[in-house]
Design an enzyme around this catalytic site. Structure first.
Site, short mmCIF file in Angstrom:
data_model
loop_
_atom_site.label_atom_id
_atom_site.label_comp_id
_atom_site.label_asym_id
_atom_site.label_seq_id
_atom_site.Cartn_x
_atom_site.Cartn_y
_atom_site.Cartn_z
N PRO A 1 0.83 -1.16 -0.05
CA PRO A 1 -0.03 0.05 -0.09
C PRO A 1 0.83 1.16 -0.35
CG PRO A 1 -0.07 -1.08 2.19
CD PRO A 1 0.52 -2.03 1.09
N ASN A 2 1.94 1.23 0.90
CA ASN A 2 2.81 2.29 0.65
C ASN A 2 3.78 2.55 -0.37
OD1 ASN A 2 2.16 1.54 3.67
ND2 ASN A 2 2.43 3.89 3.86
N ASP A 3 4.51 1.55 -0.48
CA ASP A 3 5.72 1.72 -1.50
C ASP A 3 5.09 1.60 -2.87
OD1 ASP A 3 7.33 1.42 0.62
OD2 ASP A 3 7.87 -0.55 0.48
N SER B 1 1.66 11.66 -1.44
CA SER B 1 1.55 11.71 0.09
C SER B 1 0.26 11.93 0.15
CB SER B 1 2.47 12.80 0.51
OG SER B 1 1.97 13.29 1.68
N HIS C 1 -40.73 46.36 1.65
CA HIS C 1 -41.07 46.35 3.08
C HIS C 1 -42.40 45.30 3.48
CE1 HIS C 1 -37.92 49.47 3.95
NE2 HIS C 1 -38.50 49.90 2.71
N SER D 1 -51.95 18.07 5.46
CA SER D 1 -52.37 18.36 7.17
C SER D 1 -52.85 16.54 7.27
CB SER D 1 -53.22 19.25 7.33
OG SER D 1 -53.64 19.08 8.61
N LYS E 1 -56.21 20.40 2.80
CA LYS E 1 -55.12 21.20 2.97
C LYS E 1 -53.95 20.96 2.01
CE LYS E 1 -52.95 24.23 6.35
NZ LYS E 1 -51.89 24.52 6.13
N VAL E 2 -53.55 21.87 1.03
CA VAL E 2 -52.06 21.58 0.40
C VAL E 2 -51.20 22.59 0.90
CG1 VAL E 2 -51.14 21.30 -1.77
CG2 VAL E 2 -53.48 20.54 -1.19
N GLU F 1 -40.35 24.45 0.98
CA GLU F 1 -40.02 24.19 2.13
C GLU F 1 -38.86 23.32 2.19
OE1 GLU F 1 -44.50 24.81 4.14
OE2 GLU F 1 -43.59 22.80 3.97
#
Length: 450
Positions: A117-119, A126, A175, A305, A311-312, A318
């Site tokens: 794994p390293n070599d 690195s 506003h 709900s 209700k919608v 959201e």
């Protein structure tokens, strides 16, 4: 569970018998039992891509036997494809350089290719140049493949709605109060322009990710990487991705600082802010259906709900708003992480990588969903929108240049007190001839389109 004994430079480790990783990964698993968060698919793909390209170049440059280089490349390509995602087991909250995850990749690929794994797998590399390079590659690929197309699709839909609504008169609001008349199409043209400008900001920020730190090895000097390795490996990555990656112009900057990541995160945050404005406006303009503004009709997607039949709710908007809130929070974390460059290395790269990739994916998915499930199905209630205009006290604005600000204000106040319209009061008190008054109070003439 069955175990096998593996070794690293610190001694023996018990590793699950069926694991493809080795002792260094297992040591990290035990050292960092912090969260349930792991590196996402996009990052693992980028990490595999670096290992694959590096193996090919190491074979070509004589740094590895050609058959071994080919075996490493093949194993790395399987990592790129997502075949071994379940083997990437190290927590996000680990060593700040991401060394544990780099070694996780090296060990998995090494096990598959029968390579050290390293070599061999990590030859010429690195963690300190691989991990930041993987961040850049992963973010750039996801942005080009997912985010930018989603943004462009949303912009196109908003532009279509601006054209569709271009003849609908409505009242503007400042506003949260009534202002002067405008066209609903003008309002939507503003939303389309917001997204368009955010696309430009993201594209500019992505240019900073084109520079890859690969080749700097430990601190930017390139120690243990032979001349030409980085340029050739990055050329391989450029060919495979189709993106204009190049070697960092200054390796010390590239590894010690992550300013390009901070800049991109800022652009993503700005897009989240823009989406928040757009989504909020649309859900408020669609509030009602009878007791709110009701200028827009939002698509019905699901019952709203558990107690109020029929209700919608604006659930798609959201959902997007929550995703945007998350991205804005991620930007705060990324900013803090990017500030954590100590001398020659940033030491908060794993969580930086996680949050950046999550931000890109959230904004891409949120934009697509908002576009397809809400914006494309929007309808206008033209009668309701225009009905507000005549009631607006700000209609007196157009009278001010003719009769003066104070007299116009008196008309507005009397209209409010008496419950009548500006037109009715002005007819009695302004002294303006009827024909001229009707000309002035024609709402379409006040929208800047005639």
């Amino acid at each position: 569970m069955d175990y096998r004994i593996e070794h690293d430079t610190m001694g023996e480790m018990r590793v699950p018998a069926d694991a493809l990783y080795g002792a260094q990964t297992q040591r990290a698993v035990e050292n960092f039992p912090i969260s349930r968060l792991r590196f996402p698919r996009g990052f693992v793909r980028a990490l595999g891509l670096i290992k694959s390209a590096a193996a090919r170049v190491n074979g070509r440059l004589g740094q590895l036997p050609t058959d071994l280089a080919a075996a490493i490349e093949k194993a790395a390509e399987e990592v790129v494809a997502g075949k071994y995602d379940d083997q990437f087991v190290v927590d996000i909250f680990q060593t700040g350089s991401g060394t544990s995850t780099n070694m996780n990749a090296n060990e998995v690929i090494g096990h598959l290719a029968q390579a050290h794994p390293n070599d061999q797998v990590n030859r010429g590399q690195s963690s300190n140049d691989v991990i930041p390079s993987a961040i850049h590659i992963a973010a750039a690929l996801l942005a080009h493949e997912e985010l930018l197309p989603a943004m462009e699709g949303l912009q196109a839909s908003l532009r279509t709605k601006a054209e569709e609504f271009k003849s609908i008169i409505k009242i503007g609001r400042t506003h949260l109060q009534d202002a002067v008349p405008m066209l609903l199409g003008q309002e939507f043209s503003g939303y389309a322009a917001q997204v368009e400008q955010c696309i430009g900001r993201v594209r500019v920020a992505l240019e900073g990710l084109d520079e890859l730190p690969l080749g700097g090895t430990a601190i930017g000097t390139g120690l243990n990487a032979i001349p030409g390795f980085a340029a050739a490996t990055i050329a391989e990555i450029r060919t495979r991705t189709g993106l204009p990656f190049r070697e960092a112009s200054n390796h010390f900057e590239a590894q010690a600082a992550k300013d390009a990541v901070s800049f991109l995160s800022g652009a993503l945050k700005t897009y989240a802010v823009a989406l928040t404005k757009i989504a909020n406006d649309i859900r408020w303009l669609g509030s009602g259906p009878r007791c709110g503004l009701g200028e827009l009709k939002l698509p019905e997607t699901q019952p709203g709900s558990s107690i109020m039949p029929g209700k919608v709710n604006p659930v798609i908007a959201e959902s997007l708003l929550m995703a945007c809130a998350q991205v804005i929070g991620y930007d705060a974390t990324i900013t803090w992480c990017c500030a954590a460059g100590n001398f020659e290395l940033n030491v908060m790269m794993p969580v930086m990588a996680y949050d950046l990739i999550e931000s890109i994916e959230l904004l891409a998915a949120g934009s697509r969903n908002f576009d397809r499930r809400l914006v494309q199905g929007l309808e206008a209630d033209a009668q309701r929108a225009s009905g507000y205009v005549e009631q607006s006290l700000a209609m007196c604005t157009v009278l001010a240049p003719v009769i003066g600000y104070e007299k116009a204000a008196a008309i507005a106040k009397e209209a409010y007190r008496s419950g009548r319209t500006v037109r009715e009061v002005a007819r009695e008190t302004s002294g303006i001839a009827e024909g001229r008054l009707n000309e002035l109070l024609d709402p379409r003439s006040q929208t800047g389109t005639t």
